[in-house]
Design a protein around this motif. Structure first.
Motif, PDB file in Angstrom:
ATOM      1  N   VAL A   1     -24.175  -3.453   5.268  1.00 36.90           N
ATOM      2  CA  VAL A   1     -23.318  -4.553   5.464  1.00 36.90           C
ATOM      3  C   VAL A   1     -22.796  -4.689   4.236  1.00 36.90           C
ATOM      4  CG1 VAL A   1     -22.563  -6.877   6.243  1.00 36.90           C
ATOM      5  CG2 VAL A   1     -24.567  -5.648   7.255  1.00 36.90           C
ATOM      6  N   SER A   2     -21.423  -4.771   4.031  1.00 32.14           N
ATOM      7  CA  SER A   2     -20.720  -4.895   2.759  1.00 32.14           C
ATOM      8  C   SER A   2     -19.912  -6.297   3.184  1.00 32.14           C
ATOM      9  CB  SER A   2     -19.449  -3.635   2.604  1.00 32.14           C
ATOM     10  OG  SER A   2     -18.982  -4.264   1.603  1.00 32.14           O
ATOM     11  N   TYR A   3     -19.982  -6.995   2.121  1.00 29.93           N
ATOM     12  CA  TYR A   3     -19.061  -8.277   2.002  1.00 29.93           C
ATOM     13  C   TYR A   3     -17.833  -8.289   1.010  1.00 29.93           C
ATOM     14  CZ  TYR A   3     -22.531 -10.227   5.043  1.00 29.93           C
ATOM     15  OH  TYR A   3     -23.492 -10.207   6.223  1.00 29.93           O
ATOM     16  N   GLU A   4     -17.644  -6.944   0.682  1.00 32.17           N
ATOM     17  CA  GLU A   4     -16.395  -6.759  -0.544  1.00 32.17           C
ATOM     18  C   GLU A   4     -15.202  -7.207   0.032  1.00 32.17           C
ATOM     19  OE1 GLU A   4     -14.537  -3.134  -2.677  1.00 32.17           O
ATOM     20  OE2 GLU A   4     -16.879  -3.091  -2.492  1.00 32.17           O
ATOM     21  N   ASP A   5     -14.637  -7.023   1.356  1.00 30.32           N
ATOM     22  CA  ASP A   5     -13.575  -7.390   1.858  1.00 30.32           C
ATOM     23  C   ASP A   5     -13.734  -7.986   3.123  1.00 30.32           C
ATOM     24  OD1 ASP A   5     -10.693  -7.628   2.226  1.00 30.32           O
ATOM     25  OD2 ASP A   5     -10.455  -5.800   3.043  1.00 30.32           O
TER      26      ASP A   5
ATOM     27  N   ALA B   1     -14.642   8.170   1.721  1.00 31.91           N
ATOM     28  CA  ALA B   1     -15.138   7.022   2.567  1.00 31.91           C
ATOM     29  C   ALA B   1     -15.108   5.665   2.120  1.00 31.91           C
ATOM     30  CB  ALA B   1     -16.693   7.523   2.643  1.00 31.91           C
ATOM     31  N   PHE B   2     -15.147   4.906   3.082  1.00 30.23           N
ATOM     32  CA  PHE B   2     -15.314   3.211   2.649  1.00 30.23           C
ATOM     33  C   PHE B   2     -16.525   3.083   2.209  1.00 30.23           C
ATOM     34  CE2 PHE B   2     -11.081   2.485   4.272  1.00 30.23           C
ATOM     35  CZ  PHE B   2     -10.881   3.312   5.385  1.00 30.23           C
ATOM     36  N   GLU B   3     -16.584   3.085   0.728  1.00 28.46           N
ATOM     37  CA  GLU B   3     -17.829   2.794  -0.003  1.00 28.46           C
ATOM     38  C   GLU B   3     -17.702   1.717  -0.686  1.00 28.46           C
ATOM     39  OE1 GLU B   3     -19.153   7.458  -0.127  1.00 28.46           O
ATOM     40  OE2 GLU B   3     -19.097   6.384  -1.876  1.00 28.46           O
TER      41      GLU B   3
ATOM     42  N   MET C   1     -19.552 -15.467   5.339  1.00 30.42           N
ATOM     43  CA  MET C   1     -19.593 -14.614   4.118  1.00 30.42           C
ATOM     44  C   MET C   1     -20.622 -15.386   3.164  1.00 30.42           C
ATOM     45  SD  MET C   1     -17.413 -12.563   3.899  1.00 30.42           S
ATOM     46  CE  MET C   1     -17.055 -12.268   2.096  1.00 30.42           C
ATOM     47  N   VAL C   2     -20.969 -16.835   3.560  1.00 29.09           N
ATOM     48  CA  VAL C   2     -22.252 -17.295   2.805  1.00 29.09           C
ATOM     49  C   VAL C   2     -23.667 -17.176   3.678  1.00 29.09           C
ATOM     50  CG1 VAL C   2     -23.033 -19.710   1.761  1.00 29.09           C
ATOM     51  CG2 VAL C   2     -20.549 -19.061   1.963  1.00 29.09           C
ATOM     52  N   GLN C   3     -23.724 -17.805   4.983  1.00 34.03           N
ATOM     53  CA  GLN C   3     -24.686 -17.493   5.799  1.00 34.03           C
ATOM     54  C   GLN C   3     -24.999 -16.015   6.117  1.00 34.03           C
ATOM     55  OE1 GLN C   3     -24.987 -20.651   8.868  1.00 34.03           O
ATOM     56  NE2 GLN C   3     -23.582 -21.732   7.983  1.00 34.03           N
ATOM     57  N   LYS C   4     -23.936 -15.262   6.175  1.00 31.16           N
ATOM     58  CA  LYS C   4     -23.922 -14.002   6.637  1.00 31.16           C
ATOM     59  C   LYS C   4     -24.608 -13.700   7.851  1.00 31.16           C
ATOM     60  CE  LYS C   4     -23.863 -12.560   1.551  1.00 31.16           C
ATOM     61  NZ  LYS C   4     -24.274 -11.736   0.736  1.00 31.16           N
ATOM     62  N   LYS C   5     -24.113 -14.537   8.941  1.00 34.47           N
ATOM     63  CA  LYS C   5     -24.458 -14.318  10.261  1.00 34.47           C
ATOM     64  C   LYS C   5     -23.915 -13.318  11.008  1.00 34.47           C
ATOM     65  CE  LYS C   5     -26.677 -18.817  10.580  1.00 34.47           C
ATOM     66  NZ  LYS C   5     -27.056 -20.063  11.358  1.00 34.47           N
TER      67      LYS C   5
ATOM     68  N   VAL D   1     -17.624  -1.761  12.207  1.00 34.72           N
ATOM     69  CA  VAL D   1     -16.683  -2.907  12.361  1.00 34.72           C
ATOM     70  C   VAL D   1     -16.668  -3.854  11.346  1.00 34.72           C
ATOM     71  CG1 VAL D   1     -18.615  -4.581  13.312  1.00 34.72           C
ATOM     72  CG2 VAL D   1     -16.316  -4.871  14.114  1.00 34.72           C
ATOM     73  N   ILE D   2     -15.328  -4.306  10.998  1.00 31.45           N
ATOM     74  CA  ILE D   2     -14.882  -5.399   9.862  1.00 31.45           C
ATOM     75  C   ILE D   2     -14.361  -6.460  10.491  1.00 31.45           C
ATOM     76  CG2 ILE D   2     -13.100  -3.834   9.518  1.00 31.45           C
ATOM     77  CD1 ILE D   2     -13.421  -4.806   6.699  1.00 31.45           C
ATOM     78  N   CYS D   3     -14.541  -7.783  10.077  1.00 27.36           N
ATOM     79  CA  CYS D   3     -14.200  -8.893  10.248  1.00 27.36           C
ATOM     80  C   CYS D   3     -13.626  -9.431   8.660  1.00 27.36           C
ATOM     81  CB  CYS D   3     -15.009  -9.725  10.821  1.00 27.36           C
ATOM     82  SG  CYS D   3     -14.411 -11.491  11.307  1.00 27.36           S
ATOM     83  N   ARG D   4     -12.342  -9.720   8.808  1.00 30.95           N
ATOM     84  CA  ARG D   4     -11.838 -10.475   7.479  1.00 30.95           C
ATOM     85  C   ARG D   4     -10.506 -11.235   7.821  1.00 30.95           C
ATOM     86  NH1 ARG D   4      -7.208  -8.623   6.022  1.00 30.95           N
ATOM     87  NH2 ARG D   4      -6.100  -6.752   6.752  1.00 30.95           N
ATOM     88  N   PHE D   5     -10.559 -12.099   7.177  1.00 28.37           N
ATOM     89  CA  PHE D   5      -9.253 -13.037   6.989  1.00 28.37           C
ATOM     90  C   PHE D   5      -7.703 -12.181   7.020  1.00 28.37           C
ATOM     91  CE2 PHE D   5     -12.712 -16.424   6.351  1.00 28.37           C
ATOM     92  CZ  PHE D   5     -12.342 -17.136   7.364  1.00 28.37           C
ATOM     93  N   SER D   6      -6.990 -12.776   7.773  1.00 25.55           N
ATOM     94  CA  SER D   6      -5.553 -12.269   7.262  1.00 25.55           C
ATOM     95  C   SER D   6      -5.088 -12.784   6.045  1.00 25.55           C
ATOM     96  CB  SER D   6      -4.618 -12.447   8.556  1.00 25.55           C
ATOM     97  OG  SER D   6      -3.361 -12.641   7.955  1.00 25.55           O
ATOM     98  N   GLY D   7      -4.284 -12.274   5.331  1.00 21.66           N
ATOM     99  CA  GLY D   7      -3.933 -12.820   3.949  1.00 21.66           C
ATOM    100  C   GLY D   7      -2.559 -13.689   4.251  1.00 21.66           C
ATOM    101  N   THR D   8      -2.198 -13.709   5.428  1.00 19.85           N
ATOM    102  CA  THR D   8      -0.791 -14.223   5.343  1.00 19.85           C
ATOM    103  C   THR D   8      -0.713 -15.175   6.800  1.00 19.85           C
ATOM    104  OG1 THR D   8      -0.276 -12.473   6.941  1.00 19.85           O
ATOM    105  CG2 THR D   8       0.515 -12.426   4.682  1.00 19.85           C
ATOM    106  N   GLU D   9      -1.516 -15.139   7.575  1.00 21.30           N
ATOM    107  CA  GLU D   9      -1.615 -16.275   8.740  1.00 21.30           C
ATOM    108  C   GLU D   9      -2.847 -16.428   9.055  1.00 21.30           C
ATOM    109  OE1 GLU D   9       0.457 -14.208  11.911  1.00 21.30           O
ATOM    110  OE2 GLU D   9       0.097 -12.328  10.894  1.00 21.30           O
ATOM    111  N   PRO D  10      -3.030 -17.786   9.966  1.00 23.42           N
ATOM    112  CA  PRO D  10      -4.567 -18.058  10.351  1.00 23.42           C
ATOM    113  C   PRO D  10      -5.146 -17.025  11.501  1.00 23.42           C
ATOM    114  CG  PRO D  10      -2.949 -19.489  11.498  1.00 23.42           C
ATOM    115  CD  PRO D  10      -2.163 -18.405  10.390  1.00 23.42           C
ATOM    116  N   LEU D  11      -5.382 -15.749  11.000  1.00 24.00           N
ATOM    117  CA  LEU D  11      -6.056 -14.920  11.851  1.00 24.00           C
ATOM    118  C   LEU D  11      -7.591 -14.226  11.237  1.00 24.00           C
ATOM    119  CD1 LEU D  11      -2.756 -12.863  13.059  1.00 24.00           C
ATOM    120  CD2 LEU D  11      -4.111 -14.492  14.402  1.00 24.00           C
ATOM    121  N   LEU D  12      -8.119 -13.974  12.137  1.00 21.65           N
ATOM    122  CA  LEU D  12      -9.220 -13.280  11.835  1.00 21.65           C
ATOM    123  C   LEU D  12      -8.959 -11.766  12.420  1.00 21.65           C
ATOM    124  CD1 LEU D  12     -12.578 -14.987  12.701  1.00 21.65           C
ATOM    125  CD2 LEU D  12     -11.770 -14.077  10.316  1.00 21.65           C
ATOM    126  N   ARG D  13      -8.747 -10.923  11.461  1.00 25.79           N
ATOM    127  CA  ARG D  13      -8.593  -9.333  11.936  1.00 25.79           C
ATOM    128  C   ARG D  13     -10.043  -8.681  11.993  1.00 25.79           C
ATOM    129  NH1 ARG D  13      -3.131  -9.155  11.907  1.00 25.79           N
ATOM    130  NH2 ARG D  13      -2.089 -10.068  10.082  1.00 25.79           N
TER     131      ARG D  13
END
Length: 176
Positions: free
Chosen positions: A81-85, A173-175, A66-70, A97-109
């Motif tokens: 590229v969107s960094y909204e969610d 659409a996911f805009e 989210m910061v370095q955006k690599k 493709v989307i990569c985000r943190f789970s809100g309930t457990e230590p998982l990247l979804r």
């Protein structure tokens, strides 16, 4: 499905009720409706992975994404590229493709949608490989699941809307 100006988000019972109302209003079966949508917009396949990480590494992972955006080199043209969610990469062929943190457990979804399931899995593998290459002492288990073949790409829809009575139902659409 959404109701403009009313509810932003997804409540499964409410969405199911709106879907039933829409099917009744258009007078077609769900399979007829889906066939028409697929003929008009194409069919995409979805894959997903839930990647466990050490909770003490969350800040490091967040900084990278989210910061370095690599983001990885996916080998195809990136439209935006969107960094909204989380980090969502849109490709020129309407896949994503989307990569985000789970809100309930230590998982990247990580979810991916593409014209073929193997392409969706490749996008996920690229994200996973990028994380492992960039982060020291982190190993992310590989568990990629494909969603059944009937999966449809909502991202291919552009402001599809059905007006019913006093409500407006749409799949947008996911805009950003």
């Amino acid at each position: 499905l959404t109701v403009r100006g009313h509810i932003f988000g997804k409540d499964s019972i409410y969405a199911a009720s709106l879907f039933v109302e829409m099917i009744c209003a258009i007078g077609k079966s769900p399979s007829e409706f889906m066939s028409e949508l697929e003929a008009r917009y194409g069919s995409f396949k979805m894959a997903e992975a839930n990647l466990k990480y050490d909770p003490s590494k969350k800040d490091e992972i967040d900084d990278l994404i989210m910061v370095q955006k690599k983001i990885p080199d996916f080998g195809v043209a990136v439209a935006k590229v969107s960094y909204e969610d989380g980090c969502k990469v849109y490709f020129e062929d309407n896949s994503f493709v989307i990569c985000r943190f789970s809100g309930t457990e230590p998982l990247l979804r990580i979810f991916a949608e593409a014209s073929r399931p193997e392409i969706a899995r490749e996008y996920i593998a690229a994200f996973r490989g990028n994380l492992e290459a960039q982060l020291k002492n982190i190993t992310i288990p590989d568990r990629i699941t494909s969603i059944p073949e009937y999966a449809f790409a909502a991202s291919a829809l552009e402001n599809f809307t059905v007006h019913i009575g006093f409500t407006t139902i749409g799949a947008h659409a996911f805009e950003d």
